[in-house]
Design a protein around this motif. Structure first.
Motif, PDB file in Angstrom:
ATOM      1  N   GLY A   1      -3.992  -3.921  -0.655  1.00  0.00           N
ATOM      2  CA  GLY A   1      -3.268  -2.558  -0.025  1.00  0.00           C
ATOM      3  C   GLY A   1      -4.803  -2.322   0.964  1.00  0.00           C
ATOM      4  N   TRP A   2      -5.269  -1.598   0.457  1.00  0.00           N
ATOM      5  CA  TRP A   2      -6.545  -1.570   1.300  1.00  0.00           C
ATOM      6  C   TRP A   2      -7.092  -2.836   2.230  1.00  0.00           C
ATOM      7  CZ3 TRP A   2      -6.582   3.178   1.805  1.00  0.00           C
ATOM      8  CH2 TRP A   2      -6.132   4.442   1.003  1.00  0.00           C
ATOM      9  N   GLY A   3      -6.786  -3.502   1.547  1.00  0.00           N
ATOM     10  CA  GLY A   3      -7.314  -5.135   2.062  1.00  0.00           C
ATOM     11  C   GLY A   3      -7.022  -5.060   3.770  1.00  0.00           C
ATOM     12  N   SER A   4      -5.240  -4.631   3.635  1.00  0.00           N
ATOM     13  CA  SER A   4      -4.649  -4.536   4.702  1.00  0.00           C
ATOM     14  C   SER A   4      -4.728  -3.179   6.057  1.00  0.00           C
ATOM     15  CB  SER A   4      -3.147  -4.402   4.706  1.00  0.00           C
ATOM     16  OG  SER A   4      -2.357  -2.947   4.348  1.00  0.00           O
ATOM     17  N   ILE A   5      -5.278  -2.051   5.137  1.00  0.00           N
ATOM     18  CA  ILE A   5      -5.168  -1.614   6.292  1.00  0.00           C
ATOM     19  C   ILE A   5      -7.171  -1.913   6.558  1.00  0.00           C
ATOM     20  CG2 ILE A   5      -6.845   1.421   5.631  1.00  0.00           C
ATOM     21  CD1 ILE A   5      -3.996   1.541   6.042  1.00  0.00           C
ATOM     22  N   ALA A   6      -8.009  -2.379   6.053  1.00  0.00           N
ATOM     23  CA  ALA A   6      -8.919  -2.629   7.376  1.00  0.00           C
ATOM     24  C   ALA A   6      -8.915  -4.294   7.972  1.00  0.00           C
ATOM     25  CB  ALA A   6     -10.129  -3.419   5.535  1.00  0.00           C
TER      26      ALA A   6
ATOM     27  N   LYS B   1      -4.399  -4.401  -6.054  1.00  0.00           N
ATOM     28  CA  LYS B   1      -4.320  -3.207  -5.478  1.00  0.00           C
ATOM     29  C   LYS B   1      -5.178  -3.418  -4.192  1.00  0.00           C
ATOM     30  CE  LYS B   1      -1.828  -0.195  -8.380  1.00  0.00           C
ATOM     31  NZ  LYS B   1      -1.613   0.496  -9.456  1.00  0.00           N
ATOM     32  N   ILE B   2      -6.394  -3.512  -4.667  1.00  0.00           N
ATOM     33  CA  ILE B   2      -7.196  -3.282  -4.060  1.00  0.00           C
ATOM     34  C   ILE B   2      -7.287  -4.186  -2.437  1.00  0.00           C
ATOM     35  CG2 ILE B   2      -9.692  -2.806  -3.084  1.00  0.00           C
ATOM     36  CD1 ILE B   2      -9.514  -0.989  -6.129  1.00  0.00           C
TER      37      ILE B   2
ATOM     38  N   GLN C   1       1.436   2.441  -3.752  1.00  0.00           N
ATOM     39  CA  GLN C   1       0.709   2.332  -4.107  1.00  0.00           C
ATOM     40  C   GLN C   1       0.518   4.008  -3.850  1.00  0.00           C
ATOM     41  OE1 GLN C   1      -3.016   0.059  -4.070  1.00  0.00           O
ATOM     42  NE2 GLN C   1      -1.003  -1.994  -4.445  1.00  0.00           N
ATOM     43  N   ILE C   2       0.423   4.193  -2.532  1.00  0.00           N
ATOM     44  CA  ILE C   2       0.349   5.415  -2.564  1.00  0.00           C
ATOM     45  C   ILE C   2       1.432   6.764  -3.318  1.00  0.00           C
ATOM     46  CG2 ILE C   2       0.035   7.512  -0.428  1.00  0.00           C
ATOM     47  CD1 ILE C   2      -2.353   5.175  -0.816  1.00  0.00           C
TER      48      ILE C   2
ATOM     49  N   LEU D   1       0.982  -1.294   0.106  1.00  0.00           N
ATOM     50  CA  LEU D   1      -0.089  -0.188   0.111  1.00  0.00           C
ATOM     51  C   LEU D   1       0.834   1.430  -0.135  1.00  0.00           C
ATOM     52  CD1 LEU D   1      -2.766   1.021   0.102  1.00  0.00           C
ATOM     53  CD2 LEU D   1      -2.748   1.371   2.463  1.00  0.00           C
TER      54      LEU D   1
END
Length: 521
Positions: free
Chosen positions: A489-494, A485-486, A139-140, A136
């Motif tokens: 990356g964002w799964g790890s934040i969730a 990618k979603i 990606q950012i 992530l």
């Protein structure tokens, strides 16, 4: 089940700081020109060991030292002409972003072992979240600010290694995730000394075997295209002294040996035409005559003007004139090809900002040309490091990619080789051949498996005439790459947010629960 105690750092801060700095420097060696791809793994492992168990501000320090060490060396080419200010600014920004994203990784190392202290939690869940957070961050950094700067991705460092073919399934972000996952799992396997080594080694071995044995996704042979590609080695740099049309004349001179050769298209690099052929009749006539002489269409590049806007454009030109098709660079280089928020930034470095007189507008056209029935995917220089440009080209019918670039501003540095690594990874990722052509080199024709078919060395005028393989069919990386990618990356934040909520609730409940009588509490 009671919560486990908060984990302690693996190493004290006095060790973590130099360890993280050394990790950043070691990671540089995984990228061109050295391209020692195995070094990415100890570098990532050292960076994670330095972060594990850290509190917020020590994680910021450790992350900053890692980012500063890596980017200040990896991006040293940015100081080639403009001096230290752009280099310090860019590497400093990347280091700050790395520091910010070190915090969630450190938090994951503190929270998850408390909630899931068992084998599955330590060997699978924790490494997966850590690897996802690392990805992530890539990606950012690659999308913010001003479109980002996706340089230095772990996945790209593996282009010369045995794991590169996995990118055709999960893309470069997926490959970054798997590489970091392997490192994070190995760390936890060593830390869990109470678990039998064979048990800890099983998930690590599964990931390693998958990386080694998964073959490149096969695309379908669609014949070949005979491509002439010309590297003029003209004075194409921003500060190069030149006479009028000097770059155009250098390209024409290097094209002359191809007269009489049969080809399907003649490719020139970014900036190979130093006047706008859509506005300059003399330049347009030169290109039309060249196309007539070659008996083939030209794929050239020039700065074009439409109304009050300037574009960095790829143009398809024929003997009858042109352009028949136009693609405008989607990702002009911020502070290179345009200045975002010029009024804000100019007071900080007025002399440097003042040198950037042009303001290129990002393009919106499809990155695919139809060249006599063959879909040719396009990316102009900086475009190649952005997933969406290349994935869109493949999805929209590209059977081969032709990347036009101008590395003249970075002569004598590793920049052209680092960019070439991206081009090679794009070939593997999409299962397509790539013709990566520079004004000054290094230029290559790259096969769909990433191997080099033909090459022109740096700082040399010359040409390639190559039967370039064509391919059809989409790799999973192109089809599911955005979803990967979603999810990663964002799964790890969730997952991290969920862990924080659960941990907070359990701590609150533990405080509310009275101690049993007779315990002496």
């Amino acid at each position: 089940m009671p919560l486990a105690a908060p984990p302690r750092p693996i190493v004290p801060l006095a060790v973590a700081a130099p360890l993280s700095t050394a990790a950043g420097l070691l990671l540089v060696t995984a990228f061109p020109a050295l391209a020692w791809w195995p070094m990415a793994f100890p570098a990532v492992a050292m960076a994670l060991v330095a972060l594990a168990g850290r509190r917020v501000w020590s994680a910021v320090l450790v992350g900053f030292l890692f980012g500063a060490a890596f980017f200040s060396v990896n991006l040293l080419f940015t100081a080639r002409y403009l001096g230290p200010i752009p280099w310090i600014a860019l590497s400093g920004l990347e280091a700050l972003l790395t520091a910010a994203f070190a915090v969630p990784i450190a938090v994951a190392y503190r929270w998850l072992p408390r909630l899931a202290p068992g084998r599955a939690g330590r060997l699978l869940l924790l490494p997966a979240v850590v690897a996802g957070l690392w990805t992530l961050r890539e990606q950012i950094v690659g999308s913010w600010p001003y479109g980002g700067f996706p340089w230095g991705r772990i996945g790209v460092s593996q282009v010369n290694g045995p794991f590169a073919e996995v990118a055709s399934w999960v893309g470069m972000s997926g490959l970054s995730f798997l590489a970091v996952l392997l490192c994070a799992m190995a760390i936890e396997g060593v830390r869990l000394s109470r678990v039998r080594r064979t048990v800890a080694a099983v998930p690590i071995a599964i990931v390693l075997v998958a990386l080694l044995l998964v073959p490149q996704f096969p695309t379908t042979d669609a014949g070949s295209m005979r491509v002439g590609a010309v590297q003029g080695n003209g004075p194409a740099g921003y500060f190069d002294q030149r006479s009028r049309n000097a770059v155009l004349n250098a390209q024409l001179a290097a094209s002359a040996p191809l007269f009489g050769e049969k080809m399907d298209v003649l490719l020139w690099p970014e900036g190979g035409v130093d006047s706008d052929p859509t506005q300059n009749p003399a330049t347009a006539d030169v290109l039309s005559q060249l196309s007539r002489r070659m008996d083939a269409p030209l794929l050239v590049s020039a700065v074009t003007e439409r109304g009050s806007r300037l574009y960095n454009s790829a143009l398809l030109w024929t003997a009858e004139g042109g352009p028949l098709q136009t693609y405008d660079k989607r990702n002009p280089v911020p502070f290179g090809e345009y200045v975002p928020d010029r009024a804000f930034w100019e007071p900080f470095a007025p002399d440097l900002i003042g040198l950037i007189g042009r303001e290129y507008t990002p393009g919106t056209a499809s990155p695919v040309f139809d060249v006599n029935g063959v879909g040719v995917g396009l990316a102009i220089c900086f475009d190649v490091i952005y997933d969406d440009v290349v994935w869109d080209g493949a999805a929209q019918g590209a059977e081969v990619f032709m990347f036009q670039t101008n590395n003249a501003d970075f002569r004598g540095t590793d920049e052209n080789l680092q960019q070439l690594a991206f081009a090679r990874m794009r070939a593997i990722e999409t299962g397509r051949s790539v013709v990566n052509l520079s004004t000054v080199g290094t230029s290559q024709v790259i096969a769909p498996d990433g191997s080099t078919v033909d090459e022109l060395p740096v700082d040399t005028a010359g040409h390639m005439l190559t039967d370039v393989p064509l391919r059809t069919g989409l790799t999973p990386a192109v089809v599911i790459g955005p979803a990967v990618k979603i999810a990663v990356g964002w799964g790890s934040i969730a997952a991290l947010v969920a862990a924080g909520l659960i941990l907070g609730l359990r701590l609150r409940n533990a405080k509310k629960t009275p101690a049993p009588e007779g315990t002496g509490a």
